[in-house]
Design a protein around this motif. Sequence first.
Motif, PDB file in Angstrom:
ATOM      1  N   THR A   2      15.596  69.394  30.172  1.00 30.89           N
ATOM      2  CA  THR A   2      16.064  68.065  29.773  1.00 30.89           C
ATOM      3  C   THR A   2      14.974  67.255  29.072  1.00 30.89           C
ATOM      4  O   THR A   2      13.786  67.392  29.348  1.00 30.89           O
ATOM      5  N   VAL A   3      15.443  66.407  28.181  1.00 31.68           N
ATOM      6  CA  VAL A   3      14.569  65.464  27.478  1.00 31.68           C
ATOM      7  C   VAL A   3      15.154  64.070  27.690  1.00 31.68           C
ATOM      8  O   VAL A   3      16.317  63.822  27.353  1.00 31.68           O
ATOM      9  N   TRP A   4      14.355  63.190  28.260  1.00 31.82           N
ATOM     10  CA  TRP A   4      14.794  61.811  28.470  1.00 31.82           C
ATOM     11  C   TRP A   4      14.396  60.979  27.256  1.00 31.82           C
ATOM     12  O   TRP A   4      13.207  60.810  26.989  1.00 31.82           O
ATOM     13  N   HIS A  11      17.735  52.133  30.757  1.00 32.84           N
ATOM     14  CA  HIS A  11      17.746  52.761  32.082  1.00 32.84           C
ATOM     15  C   HIS A  11      16.336  53.023  32.632  1.00 32.84           C
ATOM     16  O   HIS A  11      16.161  53.863  33.503  1.00 32.84           O
ATOM     17  N   SER A  14      16.116  52.622  36.345  1.00 31.94           N
ATOM     18  CA  SER A  14      17.060  53.361  37.189  1.00 31.94           C
ATOM     19  C   SER A  14      16.722  54.851  37.158  1.00 31.94           C
ATOM     20  O   SER A  14      17.461  55.638  36.587  1.00 31.94           O
ATOM     21  N   PRO A  15      15.558  55.187  37.726  1.00 36.98           N
ATOM     22  CA  PRO A  15      15.137  56.583  37.677  1.00 36.98           C
ATOM     23  C   PRO A  15      16.088  57.502  38.422  1.00 36.98           C
ATOM     24  O   PRO A  15      16.737  57.094  39.398  1.00 36.98           O
ATOM     25  N   GLY A  16      16.177  58.721  37.950  1.00 34.88           N
ATOM     26  CA  GLY A  16      17.050  59.689  38.597  1.00 34.88           C
ATOM     27  C   GLY A  16      16.330  60.436  39.702  1.00 34.88           C
ATOM     28  O   GLY A  16      15.194  60.117  40.062  1.00 34.88           O
ATOM     29  N   ARG A  17      17.002  61.448  40.226  1.00 30.95           N
ATOM     30  CA  ARG A  17      16.428  62.235  41.325  1.00 30.95           C
ATOM     31  C   ARG A  17      15.504  63.329  40.809  1.00 30.95           C
ATOM     32  O   ARG A  17      14.665  63.842  41.517  1.00 30.95           O
ATOM     33  N   THR A  18      15.697  63.693  39.537  1.00 29.10           N
ATOM     34  CA  THR A  18      14.916  64.801  38.981  1.00 29.10           C
ATOM     35  C   THR A  18      14.051  64.317  37.822  1.00 29.10           C
ATOM     36  O   THR A  18      14.365  63.316  37.166  1.00 29.10           O
ATOM     37  N   PRO A  20      12.627  64.695  34.119  1.00 28.52           N
ATOM     38  CA  PRO A  20      12.935  65.393  32.873  1.00 28.52           C
ATOM     39  C   PRO A  20      11.757  66.284  32.471  1.00 28.52           C
ATOM     40  O   PRO A  20      10.616  66.024  32.867  1.00 28.52           O
TER      41      PRO A  20
ATOM     42  N   PRO B 189      19.001  58.647  33.107  1.00 35.35           N
ATOM     43  CA  PRO B 189      18.438  59.554  34.128  1.00 35.35           C
ATOM     44  C   PRO B 189      19.488  60.149  35.069  1.00 35.35           C
ATOM     45  O   PRO B 189      19.435  61.335  35.388  1.00 35.35           O
ATOM     46  N   ASP B 192      22.654  61.844  32.654  1.00 33.04           N
ATOM     47  CA  ASP B 192      22.282  62.914  31.723  1.00 33.04           C
ATOM     48  C   ASP B 192      21.285  63.905  32.339  1.00 33.04           C
ATOM     49  O   ASP B 192      21.502  65.107  32.318  1.00 33.04           O
ATOM     50  N   ILE B 193      20.188  63.368  32.842  1.00 28.98           N
ATOM     51  CA  ILE B 193      19.075  64.232  33.267  1.00 28.98           C
ATOM     52  C   ILE B 193      19.385  64.944  34.587  1.00 28.98           C
ATOM     53  O   ILE B 193      19.267  66.174  34.674  1.00 28.98           O
ATOM     54  N   ASP B 194      19.801  64.197  35.589  1.00 32.66           N
ATOM     55  CA  ASP B 194      20.043  64.810  36.910  1.00 32.66           C
ATOM     56  C   ASP B 194      21.083  65.930  36.878  1.00 32.66           C
ATOM     57  O   ASP B 194      20.809  67.042  37.331  1.00 32.66           O
TER      58      ASP B 194
END
Lengths: 42, 201
Positions: A2-4, A11, A14-18, A20, B189, B192-194
């Motif tokens: 993935t590329v953020w 966003h 609002s960081p995700g769980r994984t 990039p 994030p 898309d990313i997760d």
Amino acid sequence: MTVWNRRSGRHSRSPGRTEPRFEIHDFYELRDILREHFKVMI
Amino acid sequence: MSTDVGLDAIFFDIDDTLFSTSVFAEKARRNAVDAMLKVGLRSDRETLMQELKEVIEEFTSNYDKHFDKVLLRLPEEATRGLNPSILVSAGMTAYHDTKFRDLKVYDDVYEVLQQLSTTPLVRGVISAGMTIKQTEKILRLHIYEFLTPNAIFITDQIGINKTNPKLYSRVLTTLNLDPKRTMYVGDHPRNDIDPSTSSAS
């Protein structure tokens, strides 16, 4: 992988769980990644 | 120094990745409410923008009667003596005029997509939303010529939402791609990313 794309900035808080694999702010940075890491000839 | 195995395919989110959805939408909505005021609606721009924002939040951006709902929420005197259909049409026409005129990808996006189209990489999109609206964007943004025709995946058309890793697995399976050799570029994030990371693990 993935590329953020952080250009919009919408966003950033609002960081995700994984994580990039890469982060970019424009497509020139994406082009550099493609050239340097994947030998894409562009 | 390269540490990666190679790349067969690259996919892109559309909204806020290839173009600024947020900036475009704000401009189109502002033009729409200005047009409604111009044909006689008795209100002010900021009130209308706020009502429109709430309607979109309550009914989603894919609802097709935003302007009708805005009118229903205004005091009766705002539309007295006016044909509500004229007011709605004024808003819709201005919105679409903005779309025809201003829907464009970022300059660097166009340049890099054009360059990518000269390579053997599969070049696709994975996008959320109504099928017809997302495909319209692909055409209006003038990027279809740079994409691999069978690599366009839209959640509404597939029946799987973006937050579900199955969407990305479906993409990989459909095109017989190795997740380690497939890249996805998105701006969100969690949307898309997760999920795309989960589908590859």
